[in-house]
Design a protein around this motif. Sequence first.
Motif, PDB file in Angstrom:
ATOM      1  N   PRO A  26      45.460  -1.400 -34.140  1.00 17.45           N
ATOM      2  CA  PRO A  26      45.968  -1.118 -35.487  1.00 17.45           C
ATOM      3  C   PRO A  26      47.466  -0.807 -35.467  1.00 17.45           C
ATOM      4  N   GLU A  27      48.130  -1.131 -36.551  1.00 14.77           N
ATOM      5  CA  GLU A  27      49.566  -0.863 -36.665  1.00 14.77           C
ATOM      6  C   GLU A  27      49.865   0.627 -36.612  1.00 14.77           C
ATOM      7  N   ASN A  28      48.948   1.421 -37.131  1.00 10.65           N
ATOM      8  CA  ASN A  28      49.159   2.864 -37.211  1.00 10.65           C
ATOM      9  C   ASN A  28      48.457   3.612 -36.074  1.00 10.65           C
ATOM     10  N   LEU A  29      48.302   2.969 -34.927  1.00 10.47           N
ATOM     11  CA  LEU A  29      47.574   3.548 -33.794  1.00 10.47           C
ATOM     12  C   LEU A  29      48.204   4.875 -33.353  1.00 10.47           C
ATOM     13  N   ILE A  30      47.354   5.867 -33.199  1.00 13.32           N
ATOM     14  CA  ILE A  30      47.786   7.158 -32.679  1.00 13.32           C
ATOM     15  C   ILE A  30      47.905   7.017 -31.160  1.00 13.32           C
ATOM     16  N   PRO A  31      49.020   7.445 -30.576  1.00 12.07           N
ATOM     17  CA  PRO A  31      49.173   7.346 -29.114  1.00 12.07           C
ATOM     18  C   PRO A  31      48.025   8.055 -28.387  1.00 12.07           C
ATOM     19  N   LYS A  32      47.661   7.524 -27.244  1.00 13.66           N
ATOM     20  CA  LYS A  32      46.499   8.009 -26.499  1.00 13.66           C
ATOM     21  C   LYS A  32      46.551   9.507 -26.219  1.00 13.66           C
ATOM     22  N   ASP A  33      47.673  10.032 -25.758  1.00 13.98           N
ATOM     23  CA  ASP A  33      47.771  11.466 -25.452  1.00 13.98           C
ATOM     24  C   ASP A  33      47.559  12.322 -26.699  1.00 13.98           C
ATOM     25  N   GLN A  34      48.132  11.883 -27.808  1.00 17.51           N
ATOM     26  CA  GLN A  34      47.961  12.618 -29.062  1.00 17.51           C
ATOM     27  C   GLN A  34      46.504  12.527 -29.530  1.00 17.51           C
ATOM     28  N   MET A  35      45.887  11.375 -29.341  1.00 17.71           N
ATOM     29  CA  MET A  35      44.498  11.192 -29.745  1.00 17.71           C
ATOM     30  C   MET A  35      43.577  12.100 -28.931  1.00 17.71           C
ATOM     31  N   ILE A  36      43.860  12.247 -27.656  1.00 18.09           N
ATOM     32  CA  ILE A  36      43.070  13.150 -26.808  1.00 18.09           C
ATOM     33  C   ILE A  36      43.175  14.584 -27.325  1.00 18.09           C
ATOM     34  N   THR A  37      44.377  14.998 -27.690  1.00 14.14           N
ATOM     35  CA  THR A  37      44.575  16.346 -28.235  1.00 14.14           C
ATOM     36  C   THR A  37      43.821  16.509 -29.548  1.00 14.14           C
ATOM     37  N   LEU A  38      43.897  15.508 -30.413  1.00 17.66           N
ATOM     38  CA  LEU A  38      43.190  15.563 -31.695  1.00 17.66           C
ATOM     39  C   LEU A  38      41.682  15.647 -31.487  1.00 17.66           C
TER      40      LEU A  38
END
Length: 117
Positions: A26-38
């Motif tokens: 997706p164009e608005n993909l959350i970066p992997k490290d941030q996604m792990i935190t979320l």
Amino acid sequence: MKKILGICLFILLQSCDSELHGLEKPENLIPKDQMITLMTDMLILEGHIQTTYSTVNRYYKVMTASGRDYLKSKHITEKQYEDSFMYYTSMHEEYKLMLDKVMENLQKESIELQKKT
């Protein structure tokens, strides 16, 4: 902690759905490290709400509102989170590594809480 492990296992099993293979980034993909935190924070939030509210109806409403507010505080839309989540779950090996990191984060949080008590 067993509930959190169960949730992670459920999410992992859901990610094995064959329809999810090959999702476009997706164009608005959350970066992997941030996604792990979320994901870590959302599981902590869910665990707290689950132990606080005994009825499913109330739990669902509070979790939905709290999750929405949490994402908003991080300047992330629900759609962005959902799109990113679906993308990462379609990449089974990477998603498994992400879940391992989430579990590691939860264990660190648990240790820190135990030290404070």
